[in-house]
Enzyme design. Structure first.
Site, PDB file in Angstrom:
ATOM      1  N   CYS A   1      -8.688 -26.083 -62.286  1.00 16.96           N
ATOM      2  CA  CYS A   1     -10.095 -26.495 -62.731  1.00 16.96           C
ATOM      3  C   CYS A   1     -10.655 -25.272 -63.461  1.00 16.96           C
ATOM      4  CB  CYS A   1     -10.912 -26.866 -61.629  1.00 16.96           C
ATOM      5  SG  CYS A   1     -10.367 -28.042 -60.297  1.00 16.96           S
TER       6      CYS A   1
ATOM      7  N   LYS B   1     -10.446 -40.943 -50.787  1.00 22.76           N
ATOM      8  CA  LYS B   1      -9.637 -41.206 -51.963  1.00 22.76           C
ATOM      9  C   LYS B   1      -8.862 -40.238 -52.446  1.00 22.76           C
ATOM     10  CE  LYS B   1      -9.317 -42.434 -55.971  1.00 22.76           C
ATOM     11  NZ  LYS B   1      -7.973 -42.192 -56.088  1.00 22.76           N
TER      12      LYS B   1
ATOM     13  N   ASP C   1      -8.725   0.759  -6.672  1.00 23.70           N
ATOM     14  CA  ASP C   1      -8.561   0.653  -8.241  1.00 23.70           C
ATOM     15  C   ASP C   1      -9.777   1.253  -8.911  1.00 23.70           C
ATOM     16  OD1 ASP C   1      -6.590  -1.358  -7.711  1.00 23.70           O
ATOM     17  OD2 ASP C   1      -7.914  -2.866  -7.698  1.00 23.70           O
TER      18      ASP C   1
ATOM     19  N   HIS D   1      -3.244  -2.795 -13.992  1.00 21.98           N
ATOM     20  CA  HIS D   1      -4.343  -3.629 -13.354  1.00 21.98           C
ATOM     21  C   HIS D   1      -4.488  -4.833 -14.284  1.00 21.98           C
ATOM     22  CE1 HIS D   1      -7.037  -4.842 -10.192  1.00 21.98           C
ATOM     23  NE2 HIS D   1      -7.963  -4.816 -11.098  1.00 21.98           N
TER      24      HIS D   1
ATOM     25  N   PHE E   1      -5.654 -28.859 -69.517  1.00 15.19           N
ATOM     26  CA  PHE E   1      -5.200 -28.765 -68.010  1.00 15.19           C
ATOM     27  C   PHE E   1      -4.023 -28.562 -67.707  1.00 15.19           C
ATOM     28  CE2 PHE E   1      -5.784 -30.630 -63.642  1.00 15.19           C
ATOM     29  CZ  PHE E   1      -6.807 -29.966 -63.261  1.00 15.19           C
TER      30      PHE E   1
ATOM     31  N   PHE F   1       0.734  -1.141   0.082  1.00 12.97           N
ATOM     32  CA  PHE F   1      -0.107  -0.062   0.000  1.00 12.97           C
ATOM     33  C   PHE F   1       0.792   1.179   0.104  1.00 12.97           C
ATOM     34  CE2 PHE F   1      -3.384  -3.052   1.728  1.00 12.97           C
ATOM     35  CZ  PHE F   1      -4.440  -2.672   0.739  1.00 12.97           C
TER      36      PHE F   1
END
Length: 902
Positions: free
Chosen positions: A707, A597, A142, A106, A806, A89
């Site tokens: 794609c 898969k 506080d 705090h 592709f 304190f």
């Protein structure tokens, strides 16, 4: 400024050091007296710098400031008091003395949780947000004016230590320095604290930390974590006081099977399992406690409560004995009041505090290079002998879990040691295929064999489907809440992020993906996808529907969205991990189980993903992965009567076959993302530089193995030649090389058979009369490299105008200036409709063209811009169904209508 630092601890030390680095003059440090011969870290640091250090045992007596103490303080002439962490304190005569006053840290968002145990109460109350406040010091209640606040999210399993270490400590130091900077600049605010929402809680003590069992599992968990480590939440059981630490609500996959632990007052007995101690709230939900401190002070794993501590003592090697003596020296430095550190010396009974735990852990980690050590380990082995045994076990690797044995293939690549599973993944285990059949997976960069991979057979598909079905119908996956399911997927995404460099390197090794692109797209978007769908888990909901009433009675109709069951997912080889993620994340978010898969030529990231699902805690059987041929594994999944949904990305030809098999077997739900020949129309009024840049990306992104790649570019006559010239210049600048090199733009094609098809495709284009401007050949080097290629003068009837390559082949056709409708007719003259694009500055033209293009995605003045939140899928023979976005969830859900009469 001249600053007096008043406080203690490592936090105070760091704030002190940072303030000096900022150029402030620290005129004095006021800290606590030495304890057991040990000075506080703040005082030690200041003494090294020659800064006056004062260690007053108290500043006031009976509420009155001590004159001699105040006088010594005032003699320093401080302009600002900084209180980083202060347990004393401080009288108002000192607080108000400097011209700039005093600021204090705090650890809560004031006015909430005023008082000395703010972090504890933040967790005990289950706050979702936490943080810290720096305020103008008051009389110790506080309530002073606010200067600065910073907040953070409170994670579900945060403890005082994790919250402090993750945010309150590092950000608090920065915050204190920032606050002082604002004061020095004259910009520091003084905001009165609101009284609304204010709370004040007392200091948590051992006698007040007893667990109240008449509350929910979440409240009990919050009480335990809020008292972890000090003072420790406790209960009475088996004739002694037990203190619980390391609590979690993440019990997904846990089976409450083990030895019962009767707890007076608890809703039901605890259960000691191999994972830890399962406790129950009065809402019958579970929480898991991993560590228990016995009444004699020993900390043990909760899973060993009935078996006691491990009695086997390791015999140390000479090197380990040397290490032990080095660690003994560290203990001596930390515990100066202990004359001799014996095996029986207890770290905490010798005066160590929590700050010393951090110091010990950091010192030992530095001494034992590469050792993973946490604060928790010190609390688990409090005596020196036990601590050394723990270190030796860690150094030898004896403490690792061995529940799932993984036979890794290890390779040193890209400055990493890759550890790659190569077996089938069925029911949470990596296993050989039936008959131990394997095949080689090839590195497209040089054609070398990476490793042997298990080759799944029909019987393996049946085993995987059976495991997935059992997990769906009987396992915990279907019993946990949607929110818990989301937590698991978030954890999986976090693990993928932690392993992103390894995953990206495997994509480069196995698929030829350029590493930098793999890191951003192949892996980066995979992580984003799992995070996106994790957020959807607890937002899948039905609706209530007003229907005609059965008068005089009434009716209520509602719909439920339910998971389908076992899903089969068949993914392509161009984006092995990303395509897996696009479908699997939505599938799992909806609550299904899955058999995946991967493409036969690119199985390795899928198998690494399987390992990460184990680490994430995904229950066994939920995810199963079967490398193998499409004709065998894919066909069996399509035919299997227990599979209720197939998600497929691949060619239109195979997609048609899958659709037929799904219909004939058990009318499976199916979604198909198939081939494309995406048109890109570039008008003369476009931003030409951007059109060239995006046109290049539309074709050459990911080596053309994309794609939605622009299969045909239509260029308006007036800019055609200039566009082609710019493209050729850009192509010549492309760096073809090893995909792991950071400056490579263009890596190898995915596999040799595909490379041959590209060569044949270009040969056919030349034979039909198209102009080969550049490229068209294999690069003369090892591996499957193909030159970026540009064709012009491509007519509508030509093979290359109609069929997808592709690969990195740009197909350019002209169209007459201003003839919008004709070029639209030509662009739509295809059976494919996956994607399309238009470049123009004319908004009316852009809207008109986007309306007319018959494709699932239309890009305007951009290309390849996909996002996890935007639905993706094609029209016509490019398939149906959507990946990504909310629409993707519907592919893995069924809607049930329920009608009540009352």
């Amino acid at each position: 400024m001249k600053i007096a630092v008043i406080g203690q601890s490592l936090f105070g030390q760091e704030v002190y050091c940072h303030l000096r680095k900022e150029g402030h003059e620290v005129v004095g440090v006021f800290t606590v007296p030495d304890k057991d011969g040990k000075a506080d870290p703040l005082g030690l640091e200041a003494e090294k710098d020659g800064v006056p250090v004062f260690k007053f045992p108290r500043w006031r007596v009976k509420g009155q400031a001590l004159p001699d103490v105040v006088a010594k303080y005032q003699a320093l002439g401080a302009e600002l008091n900084v209180l980083p962490f202060c347990s004393q304190f401080i009288p108002m005569e000192v607080i108000n003395a400097p011209c700039h006053g005093s600021i204090i840290y705090h650890p809560s968002l004031l006015p909430r949780h005023r008082g000395a145990s703010a972090i504890n109460w933040t967790l005990i109350h289950g706050d979702k947000k936490g943080g810290f406040t720096i305020f103008w010091a008051d009389d110790g209640l506080d309530t002073g004016d606010l200067l600065l606040q910073k907040e953070c999210e409170i994670l579900p399993d945060d403890t005082v230590s994790t919250l402090y270490n993750r945010f309150l400590f590092p950000e608090g130091i920065k915050g204190m320095v920032q606050a002082v900077r604002l004061i020095a600049e004259g910009k520091a605010p003084r905001l009165p604290q609101p009284e609304e929402g204010a709370t004040y809680e007392g200091i948590q003590k051992k006698e007040t930390a007893k667990i109240n069992w008449e509350q929910s599992a979440e409240a009990i968990h919050n009480w335990i974590r809020g008292n972890d480590k000090v003072p420790g939440a406790w209960t009475e059981a088996c004739g002694q006081k037990l203190t619980f630490f390391n609590s979690t609500l993440n019990t997904a996959g846990l089976v409450p099977e083990g030895e019962a632990l009767p707890i007076p007052g608890a809703h039901q007995p605890g259960i000691v399992t191999k994972t830890g101690l399962i406790l129950f709230g009065n809402d019958d939900r579970m929480l898991l406690v991993k560590n228990i401190q016995l009444e004699d002070g020993r900390m043990i794993p909760a899973s060993r409560f009935f078996s006691g501590a491990d009695s086997s003592v390791l015999e140390l090697t000479e090197a380990e004995l040397v290490m032990a003596e080095t660690v003994r020296s560290a203990w001596k430095r930390i515990l100066p009041s202990v004359l001799e550190v014996e095996d029986s010396t207890d770290f905490f009974k010798s005066g160590a505090a929590s700050v010393d735990v951090v110091r010990l852990v950091e010192e030992v980690k530095e001494l034992c290079d590469g050792l993973e050590l946490e604060n928790e380990d010190v609390y688990m082995a409090t005596t020196f002998g036990d601590f050394i045994q723990l270190l030796v076990k860690k150094l030898r690797g004896d403490n690792k879990e061995t529940e799932c044995i993984i036979d890794y293939v290890e390779k040193a690549v890209n400055k990493l040691t890759l550890r790659m599973p190569h077996q089938l993944f069925i029911g949470g285990l990596f296993v050989d295929a039936e008959g131990a059949k394997t095949y080689e997976t090839i590195n497209p960069t040089d054609g070398s064999v990476i490793c042997q991979v298990s080759l799944a057979q029909v019987s393996d598909v049946d085993k995987a489907v059976a495991a997935a079905k059992d997990a769906f119908e009987n396992g915990l996956w279907g019993k946990i809440s949607a929110r818990d399911r989301g937590r698991l997927l978030y954890r999986l995404a976090d693990l993928m992020e932690q392993h992103q460099e390894e995953l990206a390197t495997i994509e480069a090794l196995d698929a030829g993906a350029v590493y930098t692109l793999a890191l951003k797209t192949h892996v980066g978007m995979s992580i984003q996808t799992f995070r996106y769908f994790a957020g959807w888990c607890d937002k899948i909901q039905g609706s209530t529907i007003p229907i005609n009433q059965a008068r005089p009675n009434r009716n209520l109709t509602l719909t439920r969205k339910e998971p389908i069951g076992v899903c089969g997912i068949v993914i392509p080889w161009n984006y092995p991990l990303m395509m897996l993620s696009w479908k699997t994340a939505a599938c799992l978010a909806a609550g299904n189980t899955v058999v995946i898969k991967p493409a036969q030529v690119t199985p390795l990231t899928a198998l690494k993903f399987a390992e990460l699902t184990l680490k994430a805690g995904i229950p066994k059987g939920v995810v199963n992965i079967l490398p193998g041929s499409g004709s065998l594994v894919g066909q069996r999944l399509s035919d299997h009567p227990d599979v209720r949904k197939i998600g497929f990305t691949g060619s239109t030809e195979v997609g048609k076959h899958i659709m037929k098999s799904c219909a004939l077997s058990n009318v499976k739900k199916v979604s198909l993302e198939l081939g494309g020949k995406s048109p890109l129309i570039i008008f003369a009024d476009c931003d030409l530089s951007k059109a060239v840049q995006m046109g290049m990306s539309s074709v050459f992104f990911n080596k053309g193995e994309n794609c939605i790649a622009a299969g045909r570019l239509f260029i308006e006559d007036s800019i055609h030649d200039h566009f082609v010239q710019k493209v050729v210049e850009e192509v010549k600048r492309m760096k073809i090389g090893n995909p792991l090199d950071r400056d490579t733009n263009h890596g190898p094609q995915n596999h040799q058979a595909h490379l041959r098809k590209l060569i044949e495709y270009c040969q056919r284009g030349v034979e039909e009369g198209a102009t080969l401007v550049c490229g068209g050949s294999q690069v003369p080097r090892p591996g499957f490299f193909f030159e970026p290629t540009v064709f012009t003068d491509v007519e509508d009837h030509m093979f290359i105008a109609k069929e997808e390559s592709f690969g990195p082949i740009m197909i350019i056709s002209r169209f007459a200036d201003g003839d919008v409708d004709t070029v639209l007719s030509r662009a739509n003259a295809t059976e494919f409709g996956l994607a399309s694009g238009v470049f123009t500055r004319d908004i009316n033209k852009a809207l008109y063209v986007s309306d007319k293009l018959g494709a699932g995605t239309v890009f305007v003045n951009t290309y390849n811009k996909t996002d996890v939140a935007a639905p993706f899928g094609g029209f016509k023979q490019s398939g149906f169904g959507k990946d990504l976005g909310e629409e993707a969830l519907n592919e893995y859900l069924r809607v049930k209508t329920v009608t009540f009469e009352y």
